[in-house]
Design an enzyme around this catalytic site. Structure first.
Site, PDB file in Angstrom:
ATOM      1  N   CYS A   1      -7.033 -17.782  17.005  1.00  0.00           N
ATOM      2  CA  CYS A   1      -7.777 -17.602  18.252  1.00  0.00           C
ATOM      3  C   CYS A   1      -9.243 -17.964  18.099  1.00  0.00           C
ATOM      4  O   CYS A   1      -9.949 -18.124  19.086  1.00  0.00           O
ATOM      5  CB  CYS A   1      -7.716 -16.154  18.713  1.00  0.00           C
TER       6      CYS A   1
ATOM      7  N   ARG B   1       0.832  -1.208   0.000  1.00  0.00           N
ATOM      8  CA  ARG B   1       0.000   0.000   0.000  1.00  0.00           C
ATOM      9  C   ARG B   1       0.864   1.254   0.000  1.00  0.00           C
ATOM     10  O   ARG B   1       0.578   2.235  -0.680  1.00  0.00           O
ATOM     11  CB  ARG B   1      -0.952   0.007   1.206  1.00  0.00           C
TER      12      ARG B   1
END
Lengths: 448, 448
Positions: free
Chosen positions: B44, B23
């Site tokens: 997670c 970017r």
């Protein structure tokens, strides 16, 4: 010789100071005069009593008069008004129902609080028109709503009290009309919050009248309608909540100086221009942690903390009262809305900052985890220094996250420092980047 | 000439770095090698997939390989392993299934993550014995539980994974036995948290075996029991979650230095001892904000943040990776438990502090407001400086309040400064003194 600490006003600041002074120095004489019958009560809980979620007004009392007298050994006089401070003689003039006498003091705390502003409306004296400023009034509203079963309510003012009372009255099945003079409700929270809350209030059936000035109430003995500029809207009950003003008359008459906000000026220890006289709570100024200037933020934590600090200071351990960040949170039906610091760009510029702000929306939980809510976060910073100035949060859960921003303000953090705070992540509690961090990241990018 | 940024490992740190670099500098060649098939996935979230709250493993993916390739223009190679780093030549040796080749780099990021530790147990290879270390394993557990309908489970290790898997398997009606070698589960959270969580796990029907060493598993092809020192307990499925170890072999072989924790040593920009080689994520060290020393905290936010910073640094804007406070939060059935900073008193002493701590319990809401929960808060500070060192929080709601403590640690606040933070109060959200402030107040009193 035993020193005497006299406190005028028996709510948050006064009772915190009295309790702390007595605990630190049990020999000290500590006398509190409260003109009403209630002490140490949670005014913030009154809407929930009216709503019916709190059964008994007594439940709002943190410590009872008996507990103050017997367990904390504070000489508490309720129904007793101080009508004069004689600062040269170091006495106050006390009126009970039966007698008037002079009470000497070594240290005096003026904790007279604030009163609900009564705007110059016609018909304020009609039955069914209330301002909510004390426990007696809360009880009267609850009774009125229960007894009269009103169909429609007019709430004047879109601040905390107005919004909380809208929720409370809606719970009784009352059609609520909320009148706000400004273009948005919750002015101190900024537009990003206001728009979310306004939409939610409408969803909940509250009829919002923005940019609408109320001129008064009409009715025959009892309120029947609210008068606007060009129409009259039916109202069987009316609640006026347009803000509070500090109770400073007693102090002013004694030569105690007020600050730029109109509340009593104090130094960092809560001392007024009279070295034996302190002021704390809704009648006193506090130092804003962002601007370093005096501010008047009549909220409970500021009052409790300042009172407690003054109790320590006068018993020998000088303790700053702590600054304020103007942190506040309010529940509006299923939403929470919170703010801290300087949000308003004009106010930021007045304080010498060049404000830049961002507003982002993010989930309160990992995107794949059930029941997350959208949280809208605004952060404001100074362009040149990157110093964080303030923030707001609004959403169905997680609005206590404002504390992260409030803590960052207390610590004078920059946006980049906040962006690097190691906040807690697990899918049920947050996305990897907590919404506060996402906002900080976007704002930091804008500052580059 | 176009510079080439090569990233080894396609999860949090690697993909954050690749995305950010591309970017910031769209001309840069950015190549990612991932030996598995999954990239940018939320490890997670795996327990919640096993539990059944997340329908599809794909839901755990934040950005898909196609999105990386097409929208972010990252040259991503999955199923492709880097087997060698040649730091003098500035190339990596890449193995696809079909070929082996050398890929030159200008900057290299080693983001090889960590692997679940496999203890020297007998019977680890039996069917039905799992470590949870990647998406493939999560899928296998889910399939096994669904297909085999086990009656009893043995979970070895009372850390995050163990507790989350206990909840996940209980949701399938499995009788869960949790084995922990130490006197308490959740060792990094301290005893005050562990005791509350242990009681809750027992209430939820989890059979806790504390101070109990597992020596292995027995069974004929498929696991049938877990072997302890002096007994054998039936188990139809077993999950081993005794921690993770950083994947450092590749780096070590290339002469990249490890730090005292055994993870890759880096400077504040994530650079290793080789100036063209960076490391971030679960294989790398980070600087602890309290001790200023290297620490290994293999958690998602640290990885994401470090990766992103390295993406900025290598494209021309040197950006520190940010410290870690070791902040973590875990859900255990209806409880949340969170920690940040230095909790362990021995560890605090090793770092040169004289730790003092308090544990308090307080309601998450005003005492009169419905549905508040008890929150237990521990804070630890240095006696002489008053510097805050760490804290924990456990309760049924409000455990994200740990962020207040984490922010205070990031800002090097003292306990007194934290005590004066202007946190948000309204009856539905907090008592006047937020539990964190109450803990700070009590701890400040103890330091006087």
């Amino acid at each position: 010789m035993t020193k005497t600490f006299v406190v005028i006003g028996g709510d948050a600041a006064g009772m915190s100071a009295a309790s702390k002074a007595k605990r630190e120095d049990p020999e000290r004489e500590v006398i509190v005069f409260e003109k009403g019958e209630w002490v140490s009560y949670a005014a913030c809980g009154m809407p929930y009593y009216v709503k019916g979620e709190v059964d008994d007004l007594d439940d709002l009392v943190t410590v009872t008069p008996e507990e103050f007298r017997e367990e904390r050994d504070v000489d508490l006089h309720t129904g007793t008004e101080v009508v004069d401070i004689n600062s040269e003689a170091q006495t106050v003039t006390v009126e009970t129902g039966d007698e008037t006498y002079e009470q000497p003091y070594d240290d005096l705390l003026v904790a007279t609080g604030a009163s609900a502003i009564e705007p110059p409306f016609d018909g304020l004296g009609l039955e069914g028109v209330f301002t909510i400023h004390d426990m007696v009034e809360a009880d009267a509203i609850e009774n009125y709503v229960t007894d009269r079963d009103p169909e429609t309510a007019a709430i004047v003012g879109g601040g905390y009290v107005g919004i909380e009372m809208a929720e409370a009255l809606s719970a009784h099945g009352v059609d609520v009309h909320l009148y706000e003079m400004l273009p948005h409700i919750l002015q101190p929270f900024g537009e990003a919050v206001a728009e979310v809350v306004e939409e939610h209030l409408r969803e909940q059936g509250v009829e919002l009248h923005l940019e609408t000035a109320v001129s008064g109430f009409v009715g025959d003995e009892r309120v029947e309608a609210v008068e606007l500029e060009d129409e009259t809207v039916a109202a069987d009950v009316a609640i006026v909540g347009v803000g509070v003003a500090p109770n400073t008359d007693l102090a002013e008459e004694a030569g105690i100086e007020l600050g730029p906000t109109g509340a009593i000026a104090t130094d960092e220890y809560g001392r007024t221009n009279d070295e034996n006289v302190y002021a704390a709570g809704d009648n006193a100024e506090a130092t804003h942690v962002v601007t370093g200037e005096s501010d008047h933020v009549p909220l409970a934590l500021t009052a409790n903390r300042a009172g407690r600090a003054i109790g320590q200071t006068i018993t020998g351990a000088p303790t700053p009262t702590g600054g304020t960040a103007g942190t506040a949170i309010v529940k509006a039906f299923d939403l929470g809305a919170a703010r801290t610091g300087i949000i308003d760009e004009d106010r930021a510029r007045e304080a010498g900052f060049d404000p830049v702000s961002v507003t982002i929306s993010a989930s309160t939980r990992a995107h794949y985890y059930p029941d997350g809510a959208e949280l809208t976060v605004t952060l404001v910073a100074d362009r040149e220094s990157g110093e964080l100035l303030g923030g707001t949060v609004v959403g169905r859960e997680g609005t206590k996250r404002i504390d992260t921003v409030a803590t960052a303000l207390t610590a004078d953090m920059t946006v980049t420092e906040l962006q690097n705070a190691d906040l807690a992540y697990a899918p049920p509690f947050s996305p990897v980047w907590d919404p506060i961090l996402t906002a900080a990241k976007v704002l930091a990018g804008k500052l580059e």
